[in-house]
Write a protein that holds these residues in place. Structure first.
Motif, PDB file in Angstrom:
ATOM      1  N   GLU A  12     -21.833  20.117  -0.153  1.00  0.00           N
ATOM      2  CA  GLU A  12     -22.224  19.675   1.191  1.00  0.00           C
ATOM      3  C   GLU A  12     -23.720  19.858   1.441  1.00  0.00           C
ATOM      4  OE1 GLU A  12     -20.458  18.212   3.703  1.00  0.00           O
ATOM      5  OE2 GLU A  12     -18.958  17.952   2.138  1.00  0.00           O
ATOM      6  N   GLY A  13     -24.416  20.354   0.437  1.00  0.00           N
ATOM      7  CA  GLY A  13     -25.858  20.553   0.577  1.00  0.00           C
ATOM      8  C   GLY A  13     -26.202  21.728   1.470  1.00  0.00           C
ATOM      9  N   GLN A  14     -25.365  22.772   1.465  1.00  0.00           N
ATOM     10  CA  GLN A  14     -25.616  23.920   2.348  1.00  0.00           C
ATOM     11  C   GLN A  14     -26.061  25.164   1.591  1.00  0.00           C
ATOM     12  OE1 GLN A  14     -21.828  24.132   4.312  1.00  0.00           O
ATOM     13  NE2 GLN A  14     -22.426  22.682   5.895  1.00  0.00           N
ATOM     14  N   ILE A  15     -26.204  25.042   0.274  1.00  0.00           N
ATOM     15  CA  ILE A  15     -26.636  26.196  -0.521  1.00  0.00           C
ATOM     16  C   ILE A  15     -27.856  25.783  -1.352  1.00  0.00           C
ATOM     17  CG2 ILE A  15     -26.013  27.749  -2.409  1.00  0.00           C
ATOM     18  CD1 ILE A  15     -23.139  27.650  -1.430  1.00  0.00           C
ATOM     19  N   ALA A  16     -28.893  26.604  -1.313  1.00  0.00           N
ATOM     20  CA  ALA A  16     -30.099  26.284  -2.078  1.00  0.00           C
ATOM     21  C   ALA A  16     -29.924  26.660  -3.549  1.00  0.00           C
ATOM     22  CB  ALA A  16     -31.297  27.016  -1.483  1.00  0.00           C
ATOM     23  N   ILE A  17     -29.433  27.876  -3.787  1.00  0.00           N
ATOM     24  CA  ILE A  17     -29.224  28.321  -5.178  1.00  0.00           C
ATOM     25  C   ILE A  17     -27.799  28.875  -5.289  1.00  0.00           C
ATOM     26  CG2 ILE A  17     -30.072  29.752  -7.067  1.00  0.00           C
ATOM     27  CD1 ILE A  17     -32.673  30.121  -5.400  1.00  0.00           C
ATOM     28  N   LEU A  18     -27.097  28.361  -6.260  1.00  0.00           N
ATOM     29  CA  LEU A  18     -25.698  28.756  -6.463  1.00  0.00           C
ATOM     30  C   LEU A  18     -25.542  29.302  -7.873  1.00  0.00           C
ATOM     31  CD1 LEU A  18     -22.663  28.463  -5.354  1.00  0.00           C
ATOM     32  CD2 LEU A  18     -22.608  26.380  -6.714  1.00  0.00           C
ATOM     33  N   GLN A  19     -24.853  30.433  -8.005  1.00  0.00           N
ATOM     34  CA  GLN A  19     -24.608  30.972  -9.343  1.00  0.00           C
ATOM     35  C   GLN A  19     -23.189  30.615  -9.783  1.00  0.00           C
ATOM     36  OE1 GLN A  19     -24.923  35.336 -10.007  1.00  0.00           O
ATOM     37  NE2 GLN A  19     -26.115  34.784 -11.798  1.00  0.00           N
ATOM     38  N   TYR A  20     -23.118  29.712 -10.705  1.00  0.00           N
ATOM     39  CA  TYR A  20     -21.829  29.287 -11.270  1.00  0.00           C
ATOM     40  C   TYR A  20     -22.051  28.881 -12.725  1.00  0.00           C
ATOM     41  CZ  TYR A  20     -17.843  28.859  -8.023  1.00  0.00           C
ATOM     42  OH  TYR A  20     -16.761  29.100  -7.232  1.00  0.00           O
ATOM     43  N   GLY A  21     -20.974  28.832 -13.463  1.00  0.00           N
ATOM     44  CA  GLY A  21     -21.071  28.481 -14.878  1.00  0.00           C
ATOM     45  C   GLY A  21     -21.216  26.984 -15.109  1.00  0.00           C
ATOM     46  N   PHE A  22     -21.331  26.643 -16.386  1.00  0.00           N
ATOM     47  CA  PHE A  22     -21.511  25.249 -16.800  1.00  0.00           C
ATOM     48  C   PHE A  22     -20.426  24.333 -16.236  1.00  0.00           C
ATOM     49  CE2 PHE A  22     -19.562  22.386 -19.965  1.00  0.00           C
ATOM     50  CZ  PHE A  22     -20.475  21.345 -19.912  1.00  0.00           C
ATOM     51  N   TRP A  23     -19.193  24.844 -16.137  1.00  0.00           N
ATOM     52  CA  TRP A  23     -18.060  24.016 -15.712  1.00  0.00           C
ATOM     53  C   TRP A  23     -18.332  23.315 -14.390  1.00  0.00           C
ATOM     54  CZ3 TRP A  23     -15.716  24.864 -11.019  1.00  0.00           C
ATOM     55  CH2 TRP A  23     -15.991  26.081 -10.398  1.00  0.00           C
ATOM     56  N   TYR A  24     -19.109  23.989 -13.534  1.00  0.00           N
ATOM     57  CA  TYR A  24     -19.340  23.428 -12.204  1.00  0.00           C
ATOM     58  C   TYR A  24     -20.220  22.184 -12.265  1.00  0.00           C
ATOM     59  CZ  TYR A  24     -20.555  23.151  -7.265  1.00  0.00           C
ATOM     60  OH  TYR A  24     -20.740  22.704  -5.976  1.00  0.00           O
ATOM     61  N   SER A  25     -20.907  21.980 -13.392  1.00  0.00           N
ATOM     62  CA  SER A  25     -21.783  20.795 -13.510  1.00  0.00           C
ATOM     63  C   SER A  25     -20.980  19.503 -13.370  1.00  0.00           C
ATOM     64  CB  SER A  25     -22.527  20.812 -14.839  1.00  0.00           C
ATOM     65  OG  SER A  25     -21.620  20.655 -15.917  1.00  0.00           O
ATOM     66  N   ALA A  26     -19.666  19.602 -13.677  1.00  0.00           N
ATOM     67  CA  ALA A  26     -18.826  18.402 -13.563  1.00  0.00           C
ATOM     68  C   ALA A  26     -18.674  17.955 -12.111  1.00  0.00           C
ATOM     69  CB  ALA A  26     -17.451  18.677 -14.171  1.00  0.00           C
ATOM     70  N   TYR A  68     -30.511  23.276  -5.519  1.00  0.00           N
ATOM     71  CA  TYR A  68     -30.493  22.035  -4.734  1.00  0.00           C
ATOM     72  C   TYR A  68     -31.924  21.829  -4.232  1.00  0.00           C
ATOM     73  CZ  TYR A  68     -29.216  18.853  -0.871  1.00  0.00           C
ATOM     74  OH  TYR A  68     -29.140  17.788  -0.016  1.00  0.00           O
ATOM     75  N   LYS A  69     -32.533  20.725  -4.639  1.00  0.00           N
ATOM     76  CA  LYS A  69     -33.984  20.554  -4.440  1.00  0.00           C
ATOM     77  C   LYS A  69     -34.409  20.464  -2.973  1.00  0.00           C
ATOM     78  CE  LYS A  69     -34.710  17.962  -8.758  1.00  0.00           C
ATOM     79  NZ  LYS A  69     -34.965  16.598  -9.264  1.00  0.00           N
ATOM     80  N   LYS A  70     -33.537  19.935  -2.122  1.00  0.00           N
ATOM     81  CA  LYS A  70     -33.955  19.647  -0.749  1.00  0.00           C
ATOM     82  C   LYS A  70     -34.452  20.891   0.016  1.00  0.00           C
ATOM     83  CE  LYS A  70     -32.369  16.990   3.178  1.00  0.00           C
ATOM     84  NZ  LYS A  70     -31.190  16.608   3.920  1.00  0.00           N
ATOM     85  N   PRO A  71     -33.719  22.002  -0.007  1.00  0.00           N
ATOM     86  CA  PRO A  71     -34.223  23.184   0.698  1.00  0.00           C
ATOM     87  C   PRO A  71     -35.571  23.654   0.157  1.00  0.00           C
ATOM     88  CG  PRO A  71     -31.946  23.487   0.019  1.00  0.00           C
ATOM     89  CD  PRO A  71     -32.411  22.237  -0.617  1.00  0.00           C
ATOM     90  N   PHE A  72     -35.762  23.480  -1.142  1.00  0.00           N
ATOM     91  CA  PHE A  72     -37.043  23.882  -1.739  1.00  0.00           C
ATOM     92  C   PHE A  72     -38.170  23.009  -1.187  1.00  0.00           C
ATOM     93  CE2 PHE A  72     -34.016  25.691  -4.620  1.00  0.00           C
ATOM     94  CZ  PHE A  72     -34.627  26.846  -5.101  1.00  0.00           C
TER      95      PHE A  72
END
Lengths: 321, 461
Positions: free
Chosen positions: B290-304, B174-178
């Motif tokens: 909700e924009g509360q995580i900077a980096i999340l590890q999840y598979g492709f499915w979550y892109s939906a 999520y770009k915002k925290p960066f």
């Protein structure tokens, strides 16, 4: 037939008729009782017996055709299991906290509503409401209430102490659990106490007041002794319910929206039935889980018997036996 | 009260009792008859309906994945009645225990070895071999999780199939925290190492007055899949959490395993990952939305669903990080269907299974973007319309080349066993009530006891 035989024959006919009537009455009685009896036998007694048998086996939920008898192994294992000991300790702490405070709150609410208050009907409804809210809904209410980021509790404290950020479910899990359980049970207990209060003849209290007793003395020396059978009942029911608690600690686990295998509540809220649930549904140790639950049953029975044995010293039934 | 009833109430005592008893007895008889009648009718009807009625298949799955429209579509296609039972592990065990398991049920990779070792699943190899819809050479690599040679998973006969899958170790940034931290968002073509990831997570992690603004790096589905993350990291060095024969969990005695466990523990200790002392009230996917995580590890499915109203236009899909430079990005869930070995109508169950996995429902799933299709021939159906979908596809195509590996789950323990122990001991370890070494020892004790139990049961089987 001789004259002497006639009375005997008459009495015999009456006896047969009486027996038939008794049999019919018994049959009717059991016919009406049968739905409950069948339900009790199939849904309570039989599962209890099966669970007892299961506790002596290595049954894992799938190996019914190859199940092995392990004797008392599951019971000895339970007694040596540190998690079981921890869970039992936390459950007992919960019990000794929740039961006295809970019964006290129920009694206080009942005494309050037994007065001639305005809006007493409305207050009765408000106090009773938590009792009819499903446990999942109640847990959600408390999770929202204690949420660190915008929960009402922190907001209220924040009025007096700005920037308050208390993670209630993490820092004080047992306090939240205890308050939740007390809150949920308060209404039901209150109604039972109210019924008990209304069963106490008014003239007893009036007589005490005429003799100069203060309201506190009337409550302490007239109302409470006469209410002691109801208090005893509530304590017994409270002890049993608290020892069997499962859903509430799981539902109050942060991040959890329902009960599922693998849910781990905060360590302070790791209760005995939850440990048995994990043994059965996470580790597939049905036999071991059943042994844990039978140990709990023995403990419940023991505590109940102790309460009954000590009740003679503080429970007043009006007519001493 | 009517006049007719008055004489009864005014009747002598004995007569009244008799009348009431008769009344009650009559009512009881009527009630009993009412209760028994439907049972009697049902008993009479059962054989008839079984003989003349259509085949019926009971499917236990998630109603969010298999809705009423899917059920009706499959019913119309196969002409088989389908009864949907909501997926619930507890209920599945209960149904097996009662000798009446569902014909088809939803599983995930971690549970498959145990189900196979307990002979709960039907060997579907002959069905696959003869199917014109599900061709073996068209199966995506994630289906290897459903293969078993009787000893290990990954090779051998097929016992099921993924409904869809994803390389599951990819990242969402999520770009915002960066931007707030003045840190550059990582490249989507150059994978990070796990050490770089941890360092980056600390930079973008943010709390204000004790309140959480951003978690730095959240992984493992709220720790529910913590063992899978560790296993994939270790697999880069051909190591495992377990001994070769799965008879022991080995952490303390294996320096590499200890290093991985320490790494995951430190993410929690450093408070960059959700943990028992700083938990989230939500599921981690919702927190990212909700924009509360900077980096999340999840598979492709979550892109939906990664792009919410809050995060839209600010999400970047990144390749899976690497532990030691040997990249592996398999699925860790391999969610799919299996057929029970106790099914009474395997052909009907297969017909439903085949259509769900290869028919229109499968095509619809592929087009939805909620996972990589279980058949390679359906890969082109994945959505590539929006800029985010195009960026995701670019990364995904590279990741698919790293996804052939199969995680080796322990067949003697349940899929929740490791995570439950981890979560149970993590809280006292983070509080300092127990040391890290004790934390490791406790997990080893829990899991090795569970393995011993599982082995004994498997031996009895």
């Amino acid at each position: 037939m001789s004259a002497a035989a006639r009375p005997i024959a008459g009495s015999s006919v009456r006896a047969v008729a009486w027996r038939r009537r008794s049999a019919r009455r018994a049959l009717t009685f059991y016919a009406f009782l049968s739905p409950w009896l069948v339900g009790f036998a199939l849904l309570t007694a039989l599962p209890l017996a099966v669970a007892l048998l299961m506790s002596f086996t290595d049954y894992d939920g799938f190996n019914l055709d190859r199940v092995g008898f392990v004797g008392l192994e599951n019971y000895t294992r339970a007694l040596a299991d540190p998690d079981a000991q921890h869970a039992l300790q936390r459950t007992l702490i919960l019990m000794v906290t929740v039961v006295p405070i809970g019964v006290g709150v129920q009694l206080a609410l009942a005494l309050l509503l037994d007065q001639r208050l305005r809006f007493s009907g409305l207050l009765r409804t408000i106090f009773y409401l938590p009792h009819v809210i499903p446990v999942v809904g109640g847990a959600w209410v408390w999770k929202l209430f204690t949420d660190p980021n915008g929960g009402l509790l922190n907001a209220i404290i924040g009025i007096f102490s700005p920037d308050t950020y208390i993670r209630w479910l993490v820092e004080y899990p047992t306090v939240v659990l205890s308050v939740f359980v007390i809150w949920a049970a308060a209404g039901g207990g209150m109604v039972i106490f109210l019924a008990g209060l209304q069963g106490i003849p008014a003239e007893y209290r009036e007589a005490a007041m005429i003799d100069g007793a203060s309201p506190w003395q009337v409550t302490r020396f007239v109302t409470l002794p006469l209410l002691s059978p109801v208090i005893f009942f509530q304590v017994v029911v409270g002890v049993i319910a608290t020892l069997q608690i499962l859903q509430q600690p799981i539902l109050l686990t942060p991040g959890i929206t329902g009960i599922s295998p693998g849910t781990v509540p905060p360590r302070d809220n790791y209760v005995f039935v939850g440990h048995a649930y994990n043994a059965i549904f996470v580790n597939h140790l049905f036999g071991y889980g059943a042994a844990l639950l039978w140990i709990l049953f023995a403990l419940v029975l023991l505590l109940t018997l102790v309460l009954f044995r000590t009740s003679g010293r503080w429970v007043f039934y009006g007519v001493q036996q | 009260m009517s006049a007719d009833t008055k004489p009864t109430l005014n009747a002598p005592h004995g007569q009244l009792r008799t009348t009431r008893r008769r009344l009650l007895a009559g009512a009881g008889a009527v009630a009993a008859a009412a209760a028994v009648a439907p049972l009697a009718v049902a008993c009479q009807q059962q054989p008839t309906s079984k003989k003349s009625g259509p085949a019926k298949v009971v499917v236990m799955t998630d109603s969010h994945e298999f809705g009423d429209d899917d059920r009706k579509l499959l019913q119309d296609t196969t002409k088989i009645e389908i009864e949907l039972v909501e997926a619930d592990l507890t209920r599945l065990y209960a149904m097996y225990a009662a000798g009446n398991p569902p014909d088809i049920f939803r599983v995930q990779a971690a549970g498959i070895p145990q189900y196979i070792s307990r002979r709960m699943l039907k060997d579907l190899q002959p069905y696959f071999a003869n199917s014109k819809v599900l061709k073996i050479d068209d199966l995506a690599p994630a289906n290897n999780f459903y293969k078993s040679d009787g000893k290990k998973v990954g090779t051998g006969d097929l016992y099921g199939m993924v409904k869809d899958w994803s390389p599951d170790f990819t990242l969402y940034a999520y770009k915002k925290p960066f931007a707030e931290a003045g840190v550059t968002v990582p490249s989507d073509s150059q994978p990070l190492t796990y050490d770089e990831l941890a360092a980056l997570a600390k930079k973008v992690n943010k709390k204000q007055g004790g309140k959480r603004t951003y978690w730095g790096f959240v992984h493992s589905n709220n720790d529910q899949w913590i063992d899978r993350t560790a296993m994939n990291m270790l697999a880069e060095k051909n190591q495992s959490l377990y001994s070769a024969d799965f008879s022991k969990l080995v952490i303390a005695a294996n320096p590499e395993t200890l290093k991985v466990v320490r790494y995951l523990f430190d993410l929690a200790k450093d408070d960059v990952h959700q943990n028992p002392l700083d938990p989230s009230p939500n599921w981690m996917g919702a927190d990212f939305n909700e924009g509360q995580i900077a980096i999340l590890q999840y598979g492709f499915w979550y892109s939906a669903m990664a792009e919410s109203d809050k995060t839209k236009g600010n999400v970047v899909f990144l390749p899976a990080p690497t532990w030691s430079g040997v990249r592996r990005d398999p699925t860790m869930t391999a969610t799919g269907w299996v057929i029970s070995s106790q099914t009474k109508d395997p052909d009907a169950a297969w017909a439903v299974f085949e259509q769900y996995m290869g028919g229109k429902p499968a095509q619809d799933r592929a087009k939805s973007g909620w996972g990589v299709p279980g058949l390679k021939s359906m890969y082109p159906l994945m959505p590539q319309e929006t800029p985010f979908q195009k960026q995701v596809q670019k990364v995904l195509q590279a990741e698919l080349k790293q996804s052939e590996f199969t995680l080796a789950f322990n067949p003697y323990i349940g899929e929740e066993t490791f995570a439950t122990s981890w979560k149970k001991h993590l809280e006292p370890a983070l509080k300092g009530s127990i040391s890290f070494d004790k934390f490791v020892a406790n997990i080893e004790a829990d899991i090795n006891t569970a393995i011993a139990d599982g082995k004994r049961i498997a031996g009895n089987n």
